[in-house]
Design a protein around this motif. Structure first.
Motif, short mmCIF file in Angstrom:
data_model
loop_
_atom_site.label_atom_id
_atom_site.label_comp_id
_atom_site.label_asym_id
_atom_site.label_seq_id
_atom_site.Cartn_x
_atom_site.Cartn_y
_atom_site.Cartn_z
N SER A 101 0.84 -1.20 0.00
CA SER A 101 0.00 0.00 0.00
C SER A 101 0.88 1.25 0.00
O SER A 101 2.00 1.24 0.54
CB SER A 101 -0.91 0.02 1.24
N GLU A 103 0.71 3.74 1.77
CA GLU A 103 0.97 4.19 3.15
C GLU A 103 2.12 3.45 3.80
O GLU A 103 2.77 3.97 4.71
CB GLU A 103 -0.29 4.02 4.01
N ALA A 107 7.33 3.50 4.05
CA ALA A 107 7.35 3.96 5.44
C ALA A 107 8.33 3.14 6.27
O ALA A 107 8.49 1.94 6.06
CB ALA A 107 5.95 3.86 6.05
N ARG A 112 2.50 1.34 16.04
CA ARG A 112 1.20 1.79 15.55
C ARG A 112 0.09 1.39 16.52
O ARG A 112 0.10 0.29 17.07
CB ARG A 112 0.93 1.22 14.15
N THR A 132 -3.71 1.03 8.87
CA THR A 132 -2.98 0.56 7.70
C THR A 132 -3.14 -0.92 7.39
O THR A 132 -2.71 -1.38 6.34
CB THR A 132 -1.47 0.84 7.86
#
Length: 208
Positions: A101, A103, A107, A112, A132
């Motif tokens: 993805s 996102e 990264a 998280r 996510t």
């Protein structure tokens, strides 16, 4: 393997054995990541969807990152052409692998937020939507286990209804997992992807 290839192995295994040995020996000086990325590219070139998915998953399991896969496709662009690169990318998107993805692909891993730590009872299993990815959470006392909801076989996103007691069964090929450990206990051999966890200020966090 396909039924046709199984047939050829059965009736002319003596001849095909030399071919498979050649393939094995041809890559013995390459590191596993490079060898797997080349295998992915060959399946894109032949546009073999099942083979592409199989080798893509193998490459990811053996340490290739999603961005390395995308880079391999782009580097092979002069040989593959735009249509085949797009074909492969469309399959990746349909597989819905969280790491691909926008996102997550570029990264850095980080802690998280998953949920409030007290929102899951001792011995309970929940399927949770985070920002996510979707995960399964299992609590045992003050210990928490967090797993990616995607099956490690062909990344089928396993629904909560697939859970019976402490056994999670992928609906596509019936791989079974012990949610307490993440181990595959039937059909397959790869465990569920587990994430490191911690509790801070009453929130359950996971590292990905």
């Amino acid at each position: 393997m396909s039924d046709a290839l199984n047939y050829l192995v059965q009736v002319r295994g003596d001849a095909l054995g030399h071919y498979f040995k050649f393939l094995k020996d041809a890559g013995k000086h390459l590191d596993p990541k490079t060898r797997n990325l080349i295998s992915v590219i060959t399946k894109v070139h032949s546009q073999t969807e099942a083979g592409f998915k199989q080798y893509l998953m193998r490459a990811l399991r053996e340490g290739c990152t999603p961005m390395e896969v995308i880079d391999a496709l782009m580097m092979a662009f002069p040989a593959l052409g735009l249509a085949k690169v797009v074909w492969a990318t469309e399959i990746i998107l349909k597989m819905d692998i969280p790491e691909f993805s926008p996102e997550l692909i570029a990264a850095e891993p980080q802690w998280r937020d998953v949920m409030a730590a007290d929102d899951i009872a001792d011995g309970e299993v929940l399927r949770v939507e985070s920002a996510t990815r979707t995960v399964f959470v299992y609590r045992e006392g003050d210990s928490y286990r967090v797993y990616d909801s995607h099956c490690p076989h062909q990344v089928t996103n396993i629904p909560h209804l697939a859970l019976e007691g402490m056994t999670l069964t992928c609906p596509k090929h019936q791989w079974k997992f012990d949610i307490r450990t993440g181990d595959c206990i039937a059909k397959g051999k790869h465990p569920m992807k587990a994430f490191e966890t911690r509790v801070a200020d009453g929130r359950l966090l996971a590292w990905w």
